[in-house]
Structures are given as C-alpha cells and as structure tokens.
Design a protein around this motif. Structure first.
Motif: not given
Lengths: 223, 223, 223, 223, 223, 223
Positions: E151, E154-156, A154-156, A151
């Motif tokens: 997300v 900060g985590q998927a 903010g984006q995977a 990540v």
C-alpha cells in the motif's frame, strides 16, 4: 461498478476470540510486524478490546448511504470497516446506526473518517476506532460498494479478514492466516511471561537477550 | 560515534520532587517561559504528575535497541527521554520494557515517537508522554547513543536535566538551574494563591493588575 | 481599530438550555448541517455538555491580554470564544482566568489555540474545547478586540451567537435562528426516538427509509 | 534574560565555501548522518546553494522585532536563523528586511516560521528556507534574544555554527567540526565519482558493494 | 518472509505509452474514479509525464537496502514504487541510485517517503513523486521485500501494475485493466475536445450537460 | 436553503486593479493586518498576481456541481472562491471548467480544496490558489449555494469582496473598504520606497525607526 458482495467467508469465531484476547501489539508481532492501521485511528473510549470479521465499505466523501446497505450484510461477530474514497472527516456514523448494527450482532466500527454521538456510543458500549470525531453530517446521494477490497488507514483489507482492535489501535489479519497467527501469538505470550518475571526481578534485557557482544561488535562505546 | 555516557550528574531528588509538585505550567513560567516540549506530546492516561532526571536516548527510526542499553543506566528517580534521529511513530516501548525500567527505579518515559501496550502501562502506573500510540514494532539492528544531548519534541535536552511532566505536557529544566527554578516556582505559587481568592470573589484581572491605563494608552476603545 | 463592544444581544437562557440538551450533532442537523467547528476542537475532559452566548475575542498569537478584557463583558450563561489572528497553540488560558470567568457566570471556553492547567480546570468543572493543550505561556503586549465577528476553527461567529458544545465538538447557531433551530431539533429528536425502537428490534434502515428502490435505480448490484 | 551576544566566533570563509559546494546531503552524510533540519523547511525558489555562519534569533510568535536587532550583528557571509519560541507561521521577513540584511553581507535566511514578498526576494536573489509562506504581518512589542543557542526545525543551533542549505533543505555543522566535516565530505565526493561511473555502465550496487552474501545470510529469498 | 519476486508480468509498452499520454486525471476518471495516490505525493520538478510498470518495494523506516535489490529487477519501462512499513520521511534515494536505475531503463520513482539530491535528479531528468524532500540518510541493515503487494500513499499496488504520474500526482491502473482503461481514456479525451470548443465559445456547462431541470428539481433557488 | 444570489455588488475595476498591483502583503498591512487566508493556500504556478470580485461557492465535499452554477454568475474581472462544507482535497476544478470560466471573464480560482489539470491550467494562464493538487474526481449529486457568505481557508468572504492573490498567498478586502484600503496601500508603498533606499545604503532599521531607546527600556542587554 457499485456492488454488494453478499457471501463472504469468515474466520471461525473461536479463532477470532483468541485474537481479541491476544491484542493488537501481540498479533501484529506474531504475524511478522505487519497489519497495523495508521496511528491516527484512535478509540472513542478507553478499554475496548475486540476482534471480528470485516464487512468492508467503500464510500464517497461525506456520504454514508452505504452504511445502511452494509448493515444488512452483518452477521454476529462482524466489524464494520469504512474507507472513504478520498480523505474525509465527516461524522458518517452515530447512535442510530450503532443501534441498528448492534441489533445485527456487530461488535464495532473501524472508520478512516469521522464518527459522532460519542456520548451515546460510549453508553451503549459500541466501540469505534476513527480518524476524527465530528458532528458534521452526511448525505445519501452517491453509491459506493460493500465487501470489496479497500485500503483503510494505510492497510489493504478484504471482506472477511479479521480485525483486532484495542487501546493500541487496529490491526488486520488475513482470514486465511488467522489460525496460524493465533498460534504464533499464543507462543509469543507464553515466552513473554517468562521474560516478564526476569525483568521484574531486575535482570536486564541486555543480558536476557545476550545483546552485549553484538553491541560491542557494532562499535558501541561506553564512556 | 555511538556512545553511552555512564556517569551523568543529576539534580538532588528533593528539588526534583518540588518541581513535580509545582507542575509543568508553573515551572515553565518560573524559568522565564522556556522549556516546553511540543504540544503533540500527550500522556497515555490522565492524572500522572512526575519529575525526574533525564536519561537520554538517540535512536534510529524504527529501532529500539538503545532502550535496552539505556535501561542499564537508570537510577532511582530517572525518566527515559527518547528522540528518534528522524520523525517516526513506531511503538518503541511496551509493557516488557516498562517492567524492566520500573525495576530500575524509572518514573516514566518521554518519547518523540510511539508507544504501545497502553492498557498494561496504565494498569502498571507507568506514565508515558508520546507523539503517538502505535503497535507498530521495531527492530534491533542499528546503534544509537545514550546520554548524549538530544532535541526531543523541539527542546534541547541533556542527560541529567530535570524533566517535569503532567496533564499539561512536558517541560525541561537545566540541571544547574533546578534549585533556582524551584524557588521561583514556589514564589509564583504563593503569589497566585492570593490572586485566586480575589478573582473568586469577582474582582477583575483588569483591576488587580491595573491594566486599564495601559490598555487605554495603547488605544483600546470601548463602544 | 481595537474595540470592545459592550452591549451585545443574547438569546434567551431557556432557548440556550434547550440547545444544550439537544446536543451538537442534533443542533447541527436541525439547522441544515451547518455550524460545526473544525474537528480538531476537542474537549479537555469527557462528558461536558453546554450551551451559551458567545463573547468573542480576537487576539494576537501568543498574547492573552484580551481575555482579561473579555471577562469583564461576561454575563451569566456566556461562553468565551477566542480566535487568534494567526495560527497559535500557546496556552492562553489556565486556572486563574477560569476562576475569574466562573465568578462572572461563564460556562466554558472555546479556543482555537491552547489551554493549560488541565488538571485544575477538570477539578473545577470548567470545560474547554481547544485546538491544543499547551503550557506555553503568553504575553500581554498587543491589543485585540472583544465582541467583534471572528472566524474560529473554520466558523464565522458573532458576539451573542449561541455556542453548543459536547463530546462531539462545537457548533454555532446564529442568535436570531436559535428559537427556530431549537424547535427543529426537538422535532428531530422525537422522530429519532421512533426510529431507534424499530432499529433496536432489528428492522433495517434500508426498509424504514425505503432505500431499496432508489439504490437499485442508481445501479447498485448485489452479487 | 533577553540578550544580544555581540562577539561570536565564526568558521573561516574558505571552509564555509567548501561546505556550500559539497551540499546538504553530502555534508549530512560526512558528519555521520546528523544535522538535517526538518523536511518542512523548503526554499522559496529552486537552485540556491549557500553556506554561512549562523546569527541566531529567538523570537516570540508573531513578533519580528529581534530581526532588526540581529541585522546589526551580521557580517559578510552570515546567515540569519530564526526560531520562534512557539510554533508560528506569520511572515516575519520580507523585502525591506532582506534589503537591509543584504546590505550587511547576509547570504540568506533560515526561519522556522513564515516569510513574505516571495516575488521580490526571488528577484533580489535572497534565498530563504522556511516552514511557510505567509503575508500575515507581525508586531514589534516583545523582546527575544540574538546569538543564543536555539532549536530551529528540530536541530540545536548555536551562533557561529555553519548552515548549509540547498534544494535538499538545510543542515547545520558545529563550528568546531567544520574543517573536519569538509575534509570528510570531499573524500566522500571523490569516492562517489568512481561509483557513479560504474553504475552508469550498468554495474549493480549489489555487486559494487558486495551485498549479496549479507542479504542471503539475513534470509532474503529470491522466488 | 522477505522475498524478491523475480518474474512479474507487465502490461505491453504501447498501452503504457498511451496511458502516459492520457495523463493522471483522465486515466483516473476513465477507470471509474479510482487509483489516485494521496495528494501529498508531489513531483520534485514540474512537467514530467510518465507511465510504467511497477517494481514494488516494501522497506523498513530509514533503511534503503531493498532499493539496491529492486534495481536488479528493473526492465526498460519500469517505475520503482517504494512503500515504507511505517511512516518515514528519510531520503531513501539520491543521484547514485538514480544513475543505477536509469542505466537499467527505469523511468522514475514513486516513494511514500523522502528523496534527496533534487538538483542532480532534475538535471538528469529522473522524475520522482515523493512525500518529502529530505537529505536525512538511511542505513542498510534490515530486509524488506521486492515485488510483493504494497500500500503506497493510500493505494494498493501490485508488481506489474501500471503507474501513471504527472503534475497532478500519481495514479495506479491494474495491469489486467490497462488496455480497457486506455480505450476508455481515449474515448473520454475525444468527448472532452468537443466540449472544450463549446465552452471556449461561451456556452455554459449548465446547458451543454442539461443541468437546469435537475438543479431545479433538487430545489435550487435563484434569488 | 440552497440558493444562488444573482445580483451582487462589486468594487469598481480600477480599484481592483490598484489592489492587484499593491499585492497581498501590502494590502494586508494597509487594512490593519487582517484578511490573509491560511498559508496552505498556494498558487499552482509562480508569478501570477491578480485581484477580482469574489463569486463565492459553498459546496459539499467531493461534489463540484455548484461550480457550473457559479460560472453563469461570473462577470469580467471576477474570481471564483470555493469553500467546501467540510474539509476535502478532491480535484473540483480542471481545464474544462477553466475554459468555461475564462470565456466568462474570470481571472482565477481560490479553492480550499483540490484542483487538477495543473499542466493545462498553467499553459492557459489560469491561476489557482488551492489547498491541494489532486486528480481525484467529484460527483454532481448534492446542491450547495452561490454567492452566500462563506469561510474559506480561515477567512469570512462575501460575494463581491475583493480577492487579492499573488505568490505570497491570498487576501480578502471588504468590498466597501476597497477604496480606502487602496489609498492606504499606496501611502504605504510610497513610504517603503524611501526606507528601501536608506536600508540599501546600509543604514539600520534600528536607527531609521529609532528602536534603540525602546529596546533598552524593555531590558535588552548587549553582551
């Protein structure tokens, strides 16, 4: 636990080139308003417009060892994408690493942390989108991973996803969606051209898009 | 509750032009050190210096519908001022809206949110002062209002107030104060010119402004 | 309690010039990765590269009186360093103070607060690294001190310490370490040159620095 | 330019009491989703719920002189509202000022800056909503104004407006709207009670508010 | 494009209960120091310790419509996880939605945005970890999705992943890793207990973990 | 370059106890309004009031190895003070380290980074003032130093300086000033007591401090 994925799939270079030309805002809209990295990711100089396949890096705060490992994985047309495992603004990357990355065909760096040697990178024409500019150095003590899902801002992002970056920021496109997104982006650009001409002539969006009835039905009052 | 105020009063264009020439810092001082918007409001490119009458927009987060409504209200010499009803960084505004706004005589945009198509806006010479640069798109679903009083980046702004913006940021002048503030600004600029020459020659502010006695009486010690 | 220290020691100008040429990132590394000010300290324009002896200022929030006092203490080659006693973004410094400081040989300003008249300062070639750009004015009511030790943007700085500043930010070098740091910086630059050539030719950092065995022993797996 | 407005109008105490009971979220909704101060305004202790008439203070950064002036203007049921003229986190207010304000009938403080003596204020039961908790002291050198319109934490507030504050933050109600807003708030609370019972029993909002057809027509797909 | 995934897999409730007991810090360590949401995610009250299966929500800024949709998908032991499509602090969730969610067996909410009715939620014992506390209301105009990958802070996170939350913040565990992570967490807790007793008795970590030789070999000097 | 200073001087425990009793705000004022750490340094629980001698730690981002080294240097009445070499929010410290530190007589921790195991630390009565609460773990790979001068949350702190911490935050007192500052603090507390009684009875600060003539001479107008 700490791995380097060596064989990743990439979108074809032609599709990638088309996405670069379309630009971040158009690509973002064309894929349904998804994929923008956080707005704090700013280019170190104005005017760069690139797209490329992501080589991803997960690195500990203040440790840039994995950048050396990732550079070996680069192919022509790739973009390095670094996400620290916790928030960090250290300058992970400078002119020597850029020299090495460019020698391997890398088009730029997207880093949710800091970068340094701004003057040199600008002169070399190596674009970077980062959270910070910082001369604060790093160590080479702790492993991370290369080409695992991360990540970033903010984006995977997965290895091989297409990164598009310009003055508006950074957007990610799933590798398997790249062709369809490019088609949608081109359609959008064509449609915008016609609108641009009408707007230039003074016509209003209110009329072009026939917004007045819906505004009235929602209750907008002109006083 | 959602309204568009159509007939707003504006300061005369000559006064507005004088305030643009004076610039943000001088105007701010001339009106008694009030009116500066928050320092996070930065221009998308360097060198723009404008003043104009505010057409204000109150818009929901992530919804740019009211921009279309506001553009119809623009007259030659106006500046769009958008305040979201809660903090938002989406890119409410890009090159198509700028094309439309320019066609109506708009001089620029002040937005306590995001803007996109930076490259195009720069090429078009349409200046924007914003909180963020972001390609993140918006919807057109929820009403806001046009030309109602808003708070934008920490300052209360009413439709028709004069907005002054340059590399130092943005300042608002009450419409009814504009003439008096311009006069005070010009006086200040004249006074500064004489000081500038004395300072260039090496004379000290301590002496020009006769600060030494007051410093001593407050207790400053030279060691 | 409020004092002006008049006789401070400075590093010799030749050493200072050498540190400017080495630049922030190299100097920071050469002295053991210490001395970088916070990354929010950004130059008001790109391309400036300076070093100089610090004339330090401790000033209350929103009060720039001590800048006038400090300017009298400047000698050729000095850099003003202002730390507010609590966080503040007001524009303490503008073109008149810059005119005065330049007339006294000052090379630039490092300020953990705001600055204004950006356009003029850019045209004058007076570089500033600041936390903010803000036209918000200040008063002259409360004393501070000049040339006492301060903490500026996270670094302890004493009068006479060498300040190095460029596009990467700002770094401080203890006055008594300046010569040794310059020597170490030059050594580092020489070493980097050889590496740059090898990297340009496509050799990998992994091999140049012999990283593979240590990566393997730490457990890195190639998949 | 620096004034103290002595005769301000206030909402009647009964209406104010009703708004306190309704609470911030309900009052905000009842007046059309306006009036919330920025979310960084947090109470120094949990559980306080107040409403009162605003006595406003515009004060320079780091200078709390005007608080002494404002306290003289307090009447039973008032709330002090302080907005610094530029961002500041100093501790403008502590237990002595609270003692004085309480002796004049003041119900609390809303300050877009810092507060100190948290332990004492908590024991005294004097609630404060602030941007920061900070022991950093202030001076008494520069004038501000009392009971002029201010912008505090993003909201325009005039003297005599009703301030409502609880664990959810702070909301302002125009003095002249207070009665109508209270009526709307009560209506809303009654309506919510019925819904609460249905929701408690397991009924879904989707059904209570008949949302399914509109969701379907907008294109929501169940997979 | 806007979908609700209705049949998601969940970890078994026993494993989930074990992870809640282990707590965030231990679980995070046990799975290799991954999974922590950003540190700005704070509980609205102290002392809550929960784990549950994620029902994820992707929602536009300032629009809480999808919460109603998501609540229908809840089963006993679930936790709602909301990620806005762009940064937003509005209060998406309050006591009515909590009433509804509790009636469906929901254990809490993790939201990268704002929450309101803090007092009521605390009294109801419905814990929330959020980015902000804000009374600012939302609309119901624009679709999002339920149970798609998001997300969040900060985590998927995918639907059915296990969320662990306590006073230290929030951690996510992949559903398919849950059993193995619990086993590792328990092992870790057992090992810690022995160390705790030795440390309580005054023994040093330097000795327990045999750190002295490695510190010396790295070059640490005692002066 | 990485050192542990073993023999540091400390203020006597009686003086330290007096400073704890005086509290942060009073001590800060008594020493001339200096020494406050940044306001983001917040206690993990309310009500703790401590003072102690600083054992300082300079540690890399995300690496808590030096805490183990520092704990050996603790004596009864000390406070650990950790400053990362670049901004970091990782949880460097938890219940095991607290157990060890308490066994050595440590009174608390001041850390410009993160802390975890909040629940346990609260139950143990081990107070921490930190920038963040975060479960994110750290490594033990890179050396730092113990008892060297550091800058922590904006203040320069040397080993042996007195740290005072309570609900208002943290303040540092130079070791050699401790006795004098305590005397000044006591004087201040005595003076405040008399003022508190007058203020409680409704007398105004305007009169007690005879502010009216100076306000008038500065130009304050009552309207």
């Amino acid at each position: 636990m700490n791995i380097v994925l060596q064989n990743i799939e990439r979108a074809d270079l032609e599709t990638v080139a088309g996405l670069a030309e379309a630009g971040v805002a158009t690509v973002h809209e064309a894929q349904g308003r998804i994929g923008c990295l956080a707005s704090y990711m700013r280019p170190i100089y104005a005017g760069a417009r690139i797209a490329g396949s992501a080589v991803t890096i997960s690195a500990p705060p203040g440790d840039n060892w994995m950048l050396h490992v990732a550079i070996e994985q680069l192919r022509e047309g790739d973009i390095l994408v670094l996400a620290p495992t916790s928030p960090c603004e250290n300058g992970y990357f400078g002119d020597l690493l850029a020299t090495s990355a460019m020698a391997r065909g890398c088009r730029g760096l997207v880093i949710d942390a800091g970068v340094r040697d701004i003057r040199d990178l600008t002169q070399m024409g190596f674009p970077v989108w980062s959270k910070a500019i910082s001369a604060q150095g790093t160590v080479k003590e702790t492993l991370g991973s290369v080409n695992i899902p991360v990540v970033c801002a903010g984006q995977a992002i997965e290895a091989g996803d297409v990164i598009v970056a310009d003055d508006d920021g950074v957007c990610v496109v799933r590798r398997t969606d790249a062709k369809a997104v490019l088609a949608a982006a081109r359609k959008r650009m064509d449609a915008e051209e016609a609108k641009r001409q009408r707007l230039t002539s003074g016509e209003l969006g209110l009329d072009i898009y026939d917004m007045r009835p819906r505004l009235a039905s929602k209750g907008l009052k002109y006083v």
